[in-house]
Design a protein around this motif. Structure first.
Motif, PDB file in Angstrom:
ATOM      1  N   ILE A 178       0.865  -1.184   0.000  1.00  0.00           N
ATOM      2  CA  ILE A 178       0.000   0.000   0.000  1.00  0.00           C
ATOM      3  C   ILE A 178       0.895   1.226   0.000  1.00  0.00           C
ATOM      4  CG2 ILE A 178      -1.806   1.264   1.243  1.00  0.00           C
ATOM      5  CD1 ILE A 178      -2.504  -1.434   2.581  1.00  0.00           C
ATOM      6  N   PRO A 179       0.646   2.167  -0.896  1.00  0.00           N
ATOM      7  CA  PRO A 179       1.499   3.360  -0.898  1.00  0.00           C
ATOM      8  C   PRO A 179       1.340   4.156   0.395  1.00  0.00           C
ATOM      9  CG  PRO A 179      -0.245   3.535  -2.557  1.00  0.00           C
ATOM     10  CD  PRO A 179      -0.359   2.177  -1.951  1.00  0.00           C
ATOM     11  N   GLU A 180       2.474   4.632   0.950  1.00  0.00           N
ATOM     12  CA  GLU A 180       2.402   5.440   2.170  1.00  0.00           C
ATOM     13  C   GLU A 180       1.675   6.740   1.862  1.00  0.00           C
ATOM     14  OE1 GLU A 180       6.346   5.694   3.839  1.00  0.00           O
ATOM     15  OE2 GLU A 180       6.387   3.556   4.294  1.00  0.00           O
ATOM     16  N   GLY A 181       0.777   7.113   2.743  1.00  0.00           N
ATOM     17  CA  GLY A 181      -0.024   8.313   2.545  1.00  0.00           C
ATOM     18  C   GLY A 181      -1.387   8.041   1.936  1.00  0.00           C
ATOM     19  N   ALA A 182      -1.668   6.785   1.543  1.00  0.00           N
ATOM     20  CA  ALA A 182      -2.949   6.474   0.905  1.00  0.00           C
ATOM     21  C   ALA A 182      -4.103   6.681   1.889  1.00  0.00           C
ATOM     22  CB  ALA A 182      -2.948   5.031   0.409  1.00  0.00           C
ATOM     23  N   PRO A 183      -5.239   7.189   1.422  1.00  0.00           N
ATOM     24  CA  PRO A 183      -6.365   7.461   2.313  1.00  0.00           C
ATOM     25  C   PRO A 183      -7.185   6.207   2.632  1.00  0.00           C
ATOM     26  CG  PRO A 183      -6.907   8.147   0.088  1.00  0.00           C
ATOM     27  CD  PRO A 183      -5.487   7.651   0.048  1.00  0.00           C
ATOM     28  N   LEU A 184      -7.754   6.208   3.813  1.00  0.00           N
ATOM     29  CA  LEU A 184      -8.741   5.192   4.191  1.00  0.00           C
ATOM     30  C   LEU A 184     -10.107   5.861   4.153  1.00  0.00           C
ATOM     31  CD1 LEU A 184      -6.663   4.051   7.231  1.00  0.00           C
ATOM     32  CD2 LEU A 184      -7.404   2.420   5.488  1.00  0.00           C
ATOM     33  N   THR A 185     -11.075   5.208   3.486  1.00  0.00           N
ATOM     34  CA  THR A 185     -12.416   5.792   3.473  1.00  0.00           C
ATOM     35  C   THR A 185     -13.409   4.741   3.954  1.00  0.00           C
ATOM     36  OG1 THR A 185     -12.960   5.119   1.218  1.00  0.00           O
ATOM     37  CG2 THR A 185     -11.816   7.223   1.476  1.00  0.00           C
ATOM     38  N   PRO A 186     -14.537   5.168   4.525  1.00  0.00           N
ATOM     39  CA  PRO A 186     -15.525   4.203   5.010  1.00  0.00           C
ATOM     40  C   PRO A 186     -15.979   3.298   3.876  1.00  0.00           C
ATOM     41  CG  PRO A 186     -16.040   6.408   5.800  1.00  0.00           C
ATOM     42  CD  PRO A 186     -14.936   6.556   4.791  1.00  0.00           C
ATOM     43  N   GLY A 187     -15.766   2.003   4.037  1.00  0.00           N
ATOM     44  CA  GLY A 187     -16.195   1.034   3.033  1.00  0.00           C
ATOM     45  C   GLY A 187     -15.454   1.142   1.723  1.00  0.00           C
ATOM     46  N   GLY A 188     -14.419   1.989   1.663  1.00  0.00           N
ATOM     47  CA  GLY A 188     -13.705   2.182   0.398  1.00  0.00           C
ATOM     48  C   GLY A 188     -14.484   3.030  -0.576  1.00  0.00           C
ATOM     49  N   HIS A 189     -15.557   3.656  -0.090  1.00  0.00           N
ATOM     50  CA  HIS A 189     -16.371   4.471  -0.983  1.00  0.00           C
ATOM     51  C   HIS A 189     -15.667   5.786  -1.274  1.00  0.00           C
ATOM     52  CE1 HIS A 189     -19.429   1.523  -0.457  1.00  0.00           C
ATOM     53  NE2 HIS A 189     -19.579   1.796   0.839  1.00  0.00           N
ATOM     54  N   ARG A 190     -16.118   6.408  -2.338  1.00  0.00           N
ATOM     55  CA  ARG A 190     -15.557   7.699  -2.712  1.00  0.00           C
ATOM     56  C   ARG A 190     -16.196   8.770  -1.839  1.00  0.00           C
ATOM     57  NH1 ARG A 190     -13.145   9.541  -7.767  1.00  0.00           N
ATOM     58  NH2 ARG A 190     -13.290   7.423  -8.552  1.00  0.00           N
ATOM     59  N   GLN A 191     -15.673   8.922  -0.636  1.00  0.00           N
ATOM     60  CA  GLN A 191     -16.218   9.929   0.273  1.00  0.00           C
ATOM     61  C   GLN A 191     -15.126  10.378   1.226  1.00  0.00           C
ATOM     62  OE1 GLN A 191     -19.149   6.951   1.860  1.00  0.00           O
ATOM     63  NE2 GLN A 191     -18.642   7.934   3.807  1.00  0.00           N
ATOM     64  N   ALA A 192     -15.462  11.238   2.165  1.00  0.00           N
ATOM     65  CA  ALA A 192     -14.462  11.840   3.045  1.00  0.00           C
ATOM     66  C   ALA A 192     -13.648  10.757   3.737  1.00  0.00           C
ATOM     67  CB  ALA A 192     -15.140  12.725   4.075  1.00  0.00           C
ATOM     68  N   THR A 193     -12.356  11.009   3.903  1.00  0.00           N
ATOM     69  CA  THR A 193     -11.483   9.987   4.466  1.00  0.00           C
ATOM     70  C   THR A 193     -11.721   9.847   5.960  1.00  0.00           C
ATOM     71  OG1 THR A 193      -9.701  11.502   4.981  1.00  0.00           O
ATOM     72  CG2 THR A 193      -9.705  10.566   2.782  1.00  0.00           C
ATOM     73  N   GLU A 194     -11.374   8.647   6.466  1.00  0.00           N
ATOM     74  CA  GLU A 194     -11.404   8.440   7.909  1.00  0.00           C
ATOM     75  C   GLU A 194     -10.007   8.109   8.434  1.00  0.00           C
ATOM     76  OE1 GLU A 194     -13.787   5.117   9.031  1.00  0.00           O
ATOM     77  OE2 GLU A 194     -12.989   3.795   7.475  1.00  0.00           O
ATOM     78  N   GLY A 195      -9.015   8.392   7.608  1.00  0.00           N
ATOM     79  CA  GLY A 195      -7.658   8.151   8.067  1.00  0.00           C
ATOM     80  C   GLY A 195      -6.710   8.028   6.908  1.00  0.00           C
ATOM     81  N   LEU A 196      -5.458   7.670   7.237  1.00  0.00           N
ATOM     82  CA  LEU A 196      -4.467   7.499   6.178  1.00  0.00           C
ATOM     83  C   LEU A 196      -3.428   6.481   6.607  1.00  0.00           C
ATOM     84  CD1 LEU A 196      -1.800  10.272   6.047  1.00  0.00           C
ATOM     85  CD2 LEU A 196      -3.419  10.168   7.911  1.00  0.00           C
ATOM     86  N   VAL A 197      -2.790   5.897   5.600  1.00  0.00           N
ATOM     87  CA  VAL A 197      -1.718   4.931   5.843  1.00  0.00           C
ATOM     88  C   VAL A 197      -0.433   5.718   6.050  1.00  0.00           C
ATOM     89  CG1 VAL A 197      -0.431   2.987   4.872  1.00  0.00           C
ATOM     90  CG2 VAL A 197      -2.886   3.241   4.410  1.00  0.00           C
ATOM     91  N   THR A 198       0.222   5.531   7.203  1.00  0.00           N
ATOM     92  CA  THR A 198       1.426   6.315   7.490  1.00  0.00           C
ATOM     93  C   THR A 198       2.695   5.578   7.102  1.00  0.00           C
ATOM     94  OG1 THR A 198       1.558   5.454   9.735  1.00  0.00           O
ATOM     95  CG2 THR A 198       0.290   7.464   9.420  1.00  0.00           C
ATOM     96  N   ALA A 199       2.614   4.257   7.009  1.00  0.00           N
ATOM     97  CA  ALA A 199       3.803   3.484   6.648  1.00  0.00           C
ATOM     98  C   ALA A 199       3.353   2.110   6.189  1.00  0.00           C
ATOM     99  CB  ALA A 199       4.750   3.339   7.840  1.00  0.00           C
ATOM    100  N   CYS A 200       4.089   1.523   5.253  1.00  0.00           N
ATOM    101  CA  CYS A 200       3.797   0.159   4.824  1.00  0.00           C
ATOM    102  C   CYS A 200       5.102  -0.481   4.377  1.00  0.00           C
ATOM    103  CB  CYS A 200       2.769   0.175   3.688  1.00  0.00           C
ATOM    104  SG  CYS A 200       2.307  -1.497   3.153  1.00  0.00           S
ATOM    105  N   VAL A 201       5.461  -1.585   5.014  1.00  0.00           N
ATOM    106  CA  VAL A 201       6.754  -2.214   4.720  1.00  0.00           C
ATOM    107  C   VAL A 201       6.573  -3.727   4.583  1.00  0.00           C
ATOM    108  CG1 VAL A 201       8.014  -0.443   6.011  1.00  0.00           C
ATOM    109  CG2 VAL A 201       7.351  -2.561   7.158  1.00  0.00           C
TER     110      VAL A 201
END
Lengths: 956, 85
Positions: free
Chosen positions: A880-903
């Motif tokens: 997952i690219p770092e900084g990618a947004p998390l959205t409820p259900g993956g829908h196209r709507q306001a984010t509920e967070g973000l990925v800060t790191a993925c290794v």
């Protein structure tokens, strides 16, 4: 090519030194001492440019930095854009071309805009935003916008330079007033800095035929310059424009022809005790129909071409004036054998001393120019009596006009000094000085030589202002700003549409916003606004004078301050070893160059990182931790101070022990994280993250010096006094034993989070048991002079254990596996310790510490918090690219967070990540969704730790 | 560029300093003030048209945090640190 317009004699040119140059592809010849403008006029080139908006043919108007019409682009080794042809010094091989026209100024396809002119009024550009749709206009506007192109590459040879200088007196301008001021200060023994924008000293005297005493004024100038050059306390620069007047008498000078050939331009920053502004005066244009036609020129400029460059801009010249200065011009023209066909003077009563100067020339009093016959050159001027009699055409090939004189108050105004309007001179003059400066000579309103130098003979100045010609028979557009194609009707339109303040008129019409900054037209705009609104000029006021006074190249402003000089990289003593062992080096915070990873031949980044990480998790690795910010704090009150700046309690630590802590700012945000070790009762060592060392230093010093000066705490930055090799991994203790040390390494004698002084491998060392990797770890600190040798010994002692050097990429993977936070990744301006699951670090015992109240206040609200969680992609091979947004259900709507790191986790053999997620701590086990542009990645929410959650390895 | 009087180094160019902002109220006892008072303390900075007391850090010099009064209209330093003209 037109016929030669060079006079047979006269001028300050060297006729024995011909120079060849190209203009719009054709070869011409001029002489040493010419400008591009004077050489073009000498070659009979009349149409030299097309205007910005309407592509009307334009010629040369002025003779110096006021030139509004002819901008050129220089090609070849001195490539640069938008240079007024009047300020380009001619040299052999110079190549220039006009801007704003294609294919040539004589035949320009953009000229079709002249027909469309009435659809392109003031504010046209802004209106395209409103109706019907900007995108309809965008392509053609973008194509037409701008003048010359920027040079394709920096100059091939030479460099720009900057210098600082101090002066008791900075004199701006080497005309008669400036030279006089420099002489007076120089003779008094003061340090004098004299700078003048022209190629030689003399100012207006270069262009005129005045006398001082019984001899030519230029003789006086030569004597003055010679005397100044004999004074060691005087610095005299020509070709040096003072373009900015800043706070506390700092002025910036752009020197364009330094003596050293290798220096292209030099920027001087001069701090002056006193500033003498002797910048002279600039002639105003007259505003009448057709006043932009090629051949309509400033009267003083026609005079300058005749006297200074030996060029006759025309054979039959008519003049149009409202003041006396044009009569001296007419006399000089007649003396040079040029036919003066008429002098139109808008005044009813022409002063007799002016008439006496031109006894044989036809003077038409109370008459104005009301139109120009001729498209690409002037053929006749329409002379119209002010009273309304019959106008008549008078033949001429140049119309020289003078609307009066504006003292050049740009620098005066930049200093924030005030102006006053003088009715008698119809001009704004310097009034109250805001800094230690004074204006002298024409800049102060003393326009004639007799007012400046004793024995100077000059025609007294008198004027009756005429802001624009207003007779019914007037023909054609009357321009206020020739460069930006702003006419009287544009200003009237702006006023009708409600832009009544002169600053608004300026921006709406763009009048005065060109490269010339409206040096010849701005006061006419103010006069036109005043006439239309029935106000006096002082009520309208001037627009703000801003730097630069004339254009300055970016190179000169930057000087030598390019990246590597301004922000040098920092290195540790291990850099040479790193490079010779194949490290990929890059910046990792605060300009430190660190090894990113150590690839073997043919190995990819991921393969190298996996190999390094496995070494740390299964065997042993070592990294260079020297860049970490390190401070030693001494004094009676250090423990109290640390309790105040860290959120947890430090004062309970015993000597030799340390603790991890968070530093908050008083608004509750996380400033830094790091460790504090007590060395002694009143002696501590703290470390900060690499990138925040300077910030933390500033923070601590500010508190101690300004808010708590009674606390006895002394801070010493020791980042560069201690270097360290951090040996980490399950076999780290064995490597330490192989290195040889007098420190008892048993976990009982030397536990996690403690510090011991001793020797390691024969070097005096301070060993600290901290860990950013989650493994058994010894941070071996030594003096920098021992660091390279220690590093070699570590690699030798570690060889039997297959020790590997570890770069910052692997460090990142190892800390993510452990869920250790990294400022800038997991911490931004919204996150507090509770969000990170680190509530334990927020002391409940201490009644007060920095940030406590603010964190409590914020948490008392009901806002949803984003909290740190671990994430496992459902597909273990999905990165997952770092900084990618998390959205409820993956829908196209306001984010509920973000990925800060993925290794890629070497212990879990899968991708793992950290994320900030709304209410994340209550959602462990749930599925969340990463929303990418074209994909949705389901992830399982977990605890933010993927390795050794209880820490036995860490403490082993 | 301002010329800032440092009590140890004399008048030095502004580029050697880091601006520390205007001097506001003293830090109140956070346990003795209301929420509103605490937020005011954190967020309301003096911003007068005229003399303002402000702090500068001589970061690229001696490291001194100094306090001056500067007139925001003219940039005149109307009061320098003790011992400096």
């Amino acid at each position: 090519m037109g016929s030669s317009s060079r006079l047979f004699s006269g001028g300050r040119i060297d006729r024995n030194r011909p120079l060849h140059f190209r203009f719009n592809g054709r070869v011409y010849q001029g002489f040493e001492g010419d400008t591009l403008a004077s050489a073009l006029l000498a070659n009979g080139v009349r149409v030299t440019a097309r205007s910005f908006k309407y592509h009307r043919p334009r010629g040369i108007v002025g003779h110096g930095p006021e030139e509004p019409a002819t901008l050129v682009e220089l090609e070849g080794e001195d490539a640069s854009g938008n240079r007024p042809a009047t300020t380009v010094v001619l040299r052999e091989g110079l190549s220039a071309r006009s801007v704003n026209c294609w294919p040539s100024p004589g035949f320009d396809l953009g000229g079709v805009n002249q027909v469309l002119a009435r659809f392109l009024p003031a504010g046209f550009y802004y209106k395209t935003f409103k109706w019907p749709n900007w995108h309809l206009f965008e392509p053609s506007i973008r194509k037409a916008a701008g003048l010359a192109a920027a040079p394709a590459s920096p100059p091939a040879s030479g460099h720009f330079e900057a210098r600082h200088a101090h002066a008791d007196v900075l004199v701006v301008g080497a005309g008669p007033a400036g030279l006089k001021g420099a002489l007076e200060s120089g003779r008094a023994g003061k340090r004098v800095f004299l700078a003048d924008e022209g190629t030689e000293a003399g100012g207006s005297l270069l262009n005129r035929t005045l006398t001082i005493g019984a001899r030519p004024a230029m003789g006086w100038v030569a004597d003055a310059v010679a005397e100044l050059h004999g004074m060691k306390n005087v610095t005299h620069l020509q070709n040096a424009t003072v373009w900015a007047y800043r706070e506390h008498n700092l002025l910036i000078v752009n020197e364009r022809a330094p003596e050293q050939d290798s220096i292209l331009e030099r920027s001087w920053r001069v701090r002056a005790g006193e500033v003498v502004i002797a910048t002279g005066a600039t002639e105003r244009a007259m505003v009448f129909g057709g006043n932009d036609r090629p051949g309509v020129m400033l009267a003083s400029s026609v005079q300058a071409y005749v006297n200074r460059w030996g060029v006759a801009p025309g054979k039959r010249v008519a003049l149009f004036t409202n003041n006396n200065s044009a009569y001296a011009v007419a006399a000089d023209l007649a003396a040079a054998g040029i036919i003066v066909t008429a002098i139109l003077d808008s005044r009813e009563n022409v002063p007799p001393e002016a008439l006496e100067l031109v006894p044989d020339l036809p003077v038409h009093a109370a008459t104005v120019a009301a139109g120009i016959f001729g498209h690409k050159r002037v053929r006749a001027v329409l002379a119209a009596p002010v009273s309304g009699g019959t106008p008549k055409w008078i033949r001429c090939d140049v119309l020289a006009h003078s609307g009066g004189w504006n003292p050049t108050v740009h620098l005066w105004s930049q200093s924030r000094s005030s102006l006053r309007y003088d009715e008698g001179m119809a001009a704004f003059l310097p009034d109250e000085a805001a800094q230690t400066c004074r204006a002298v000579g024409a800049a102060a309103g003393d326009l004639t030589l007799d007012q400046i130098v004793e024995g100077g003979a000059d025609l007294p100045y008198a004027i009756e202002p005429l802001w624009r010609v207003d007779v019914p028979v007037q023909r054609g557009r009357a321009f206020l700003d020739i460069q930006n194609d702003v006419s009287v009707s544009d200003v009237h339109l702006a006023l009708r549409e409600g832009y009544c303040n002169v600053e608004h008129v300026k921006r709406y019409t763009t009048g005065g916003m060109g490269i010339d900054q409206g040096k010849t037209g701005n006061i006419n705009i103010i006069g036109t606004v005043a006439m239309q609104q029935g106000l006096a000029l002082p009520q309208v006021g001037t627009t703000t004078f801003r730097s630069p006074y004339t254009p300055v190249s970016f190179g000169a402003i930057g000087g030598l301050r390019e990246d590597s000089v301004l922000f040098p990289y920092r290195h540790t003593p291990v850099t040479r070893w790193n490079k010779s062992n194949g490290a990929v080096m890059y910046e990792a915070g605060a300009r430190w160059r660190r090894p990113g990873y150590f690839p073997k031949p043919g190995e990819s980044l991921q393969e190298a990182v996996n190999r390094e990480c496995r070494a740390v998790r299964e065997g042993v690795g070592v990294y260079d931790g020297s860049p970490l910010g390190t401070f030693e704090l001494k004094g009676r009150d250090v423990s109290e101070f640390l309790d105040f700046i860290y959120s947890n309690v430090m004062s309970s630590l015993k000597p030799g022990d340390g603790r991890y802590g968070l530093m908050l700012s008083d608004d509750g945000l996380i400033l830094d994280d790091g460790v504090a070790f007590r060395l002694d009762e009143h002696r501590w060592m703290i470390s900060t993250s690499t990138g925040h060392a300077d910030t933390v230093n500033q923070h601590m010093e500010k508190l101690l010096q300004t808010e708590y000066p009674d606390w006895q705490v002394m801070i010493t930055t020791v980042t560069s006094q201690w270097n360290n090799a951090t040996i980490c991994g399950p076999r780290a203790r064995e490597v330490m034993q192989a290195l040889g040390t007098d420190i008892d390494l048993s976990p009982q004698a030397f536990p996690f989070m403690s510090l011991r002084d001793g020797t390691v491998a024969g070097f005096p060392a301070r060993v600290v048991r901290v860990s950013f990797t989650g493994e058994l770890s010894y941070e071996v600190n030594v003096a920098p002079r021992h660091m390279a040798a220690l590093w070699d010994k570590v690699m030798d002692a570690g060889a039997p254990f297959s020790i590997l050097p570890v770069g910052s990429e692997s460090n990142h993977v190892l800390r993510v596996e452990k869920g250790f936070l990294s400022l800038g990744h997991e911490v931004d301006g919204t996150i507090d310790a509770y969000d990170l699951g680190m509530g334990w670090v927020m002391s409940k015992k201490k009644p007060d510490y920095l940030g406590k109240r603010s964190v409590m206040l914020r948490r008392a609200g009901s806002a949803t918090r984003r909290e740190l969680v671990g994430i496992l992609p459902e597909d273990p091979n999905q990165q997952i690219p770092e900084g990618a947004p998390l959205t409820p259900g993956g829908h196209r709507q306001a984010t509920e967070g973000l990925v800060t790191a993925c290794v890629w986790s070497v212990v879990n053999r899968r991708w793992v990540g950290l994320a900030l997620l709304e209410n994340g701590q209550a959602r462990h086990g749930e599925t969340a969704h990463v929303r990418l542009r074209d994909a949705v990645i389901p992830v399982t929410v977990t605890e933010p730790v993927f390795h050794d959650p209880d820490g036995p390895r860490l403490r082993s | 560029m301002l010329l800032i009087p440092c009590p140890y180094c004399g008048k030095r160019n502004e580029s050697e300093f880091i601006h520390g902002g205007p001097v506001g109220a003293d830090r109140p006892d956070p346990n003795a003030v209301s929420d509103a008072e605490w937020v005011d303390y954190l967020t309301v900075a003096p911003n007068p048209l005229g003399p303002v007391q402000e702090r500068w850090w001589h970061a690229r010099g001696c490291g001194e945090w100094l306090t001056i009064w500067r007139d925001t209209r003219t940039h005149d330093i109307v009061e320098a640190p003790d011992g400096i003209e």
